[in-house]
Design an enzyme around this catalytic site. Structure first.
Site, mmCIF file in Angstrom:
data_model
loop_
_atom_site.group_PDB
_atom_site.id
_atom_site.type_symbol
_atom_site.label_atom_id
_atom_site.label_comp_id
_atom_site.label_asym_id
_atom_site.label_seq_id
_atom_site.Cartn_x
_atom_site.Cartn_y
_atom_site.Cartn_z
ATOM 1 N N ILE A 112 0.839 -1.191 0.000
ATOM 2 C CA ILE A 112 0.000 0.000 0.000
ATOM 3 C C ILE A 112 0.875 1.241 0.000
ATOM 4 C CG2 ILE A 112 -0.256 -0.229 2.522
ATOM 5 C CD1 ILE A 112 -2.908 1.295 2.290
ATOM 6 N N SER A 113 0.596 2.183 -0.898
ATOM 7 C CA SER A 113 1.283 3.471 -0.977
ATOM 8 C C SER A 113 2.790 3.263 -1.155
ATOM 9 C CB SER A 113 0.952 4.307 0.267
ATOM 10 O OG SER A 113 1.308 5.654 0.086
#
Length: 278
Positions: free
Chosen positions: A107-108
């Protein structure tokens, strides 16, 4: 060297020493027979950030997560490490835990690391999940005001500040606090300790890095999860990645950058279905 202890929610916590570098790792045993899912968090976020997602995920799936160097219980290295070095460190940690093939979710900032890991480990990484992420330095950026809030770890150290900026920074239902997971719980999840040096080193690890040249070479089946209202990673970045990856499915949800937390039940089901496909 490895030290192990039991933690809540039937997980095992370990402190692995890879060379001379300690790495905090946690494992949730799975009841199924598929590969474990390795989680890679966003910048400055400890492994606890995805508690809502792990709780919602099918218990048949074994889950491995870790604190990146300089975050949470993992001490900062003496010098910054590039994504490729962190991917090698993670591979050595998985060897120590006696894992062969794995699935990976990033994520990210962790999505960049996940792309690098998949590229470096084409046989070991079976499937790839990319959430709220992009192609690195060559991406369509968020607005300057949003990026200015990202270059400081204050949102991880000042809960009141984190709540004030949550809507404008993360977007989606946090703008009006209307998501399935309330704003306070979502912000508390990301507001765990991160050293300033570790945060700066994570920024440097991705400086100048881009996955654009090698995305067409990633052969793993890939699921991209993107929020329609993500101020940090605008939706167009997911569409660019979807055009470049050879075997990909793009799922757009109506939330923002923290969709994996705010919509843990919905996206947990999506991930479980994707990993369970033949």
């Amino acid at each position: 060297m490895m030290t192990t202890s039991d933690v809540g929610r039937s997980e095992r916590a370990s402190m692995l020493t890879i060379g001379r570098r300690p790495l905090a790792v946690r494992v949730r045993p799975g009841a199924g027979t598929g590969p474990p899912l390795v989680l890679m968090n966003g910048i400055g976020a400890t492994m606890d950030v995805l508690d809502p997602f792990v709780d919602a995920l099918d218990p048949a799936i074994e889950v491995v997560r870790f604190d990146a160097p300089g975050v949470g219980a993992s001490p900062a290295p003496t010098v910054p490490q590039r994504y490729c070095s962190i991917a090698r460190l993670l591979g050595a940690a998985l060897d120590r835990l006696d894992y062969g093939r794995v699935d990976v979710l990033g994520i990210s900032w962790g999505g960049g690391l996940a792309q690098q890991f998949a590229f470096q480990n084409p046989r070991r990484c079976r499937r790839l999940v990319l959430a709220a992420t992009a192609t690195g330095s060559l991406m369509v950026p968020g607005s300057p005001t949003v990026l200015a809030k990202m270059v400081t770890p204050r949102r991880h150290t000042d809960p009141d500040y984190a709540r004030r900026i949550a809507g404008s920074l993360y977007g989606g239902s946090l703008r009006a606090d209307t998501g399935p997971v309330p704003l306070n719980k979502s912000v508390d999840a990301i507001g765990r300790r991160s050293s300033r040096r570790g945060y700066a080193y994570q920024l440097l690890s991705a400086a100048g890095w881009t996955s654009l040249p090698f995305l067409p070479l990633i052969r793993q089946r890939t699921l991209i999860l993107a929020g329609a209202d993500d101020p940090i990673v605008p939706l167009v970045n997911a569409k660019i990645m979807a055009r470049l990856l050879p075997d990909v499915r793009l799922e757009v949800n109506p939330d923002g950058h923290l969709g994996l937390i705010v919509r843990a039940e919905q996206l947990g089901d999506s991930v479980a279905r994707f990993l369970g496909q033949p």
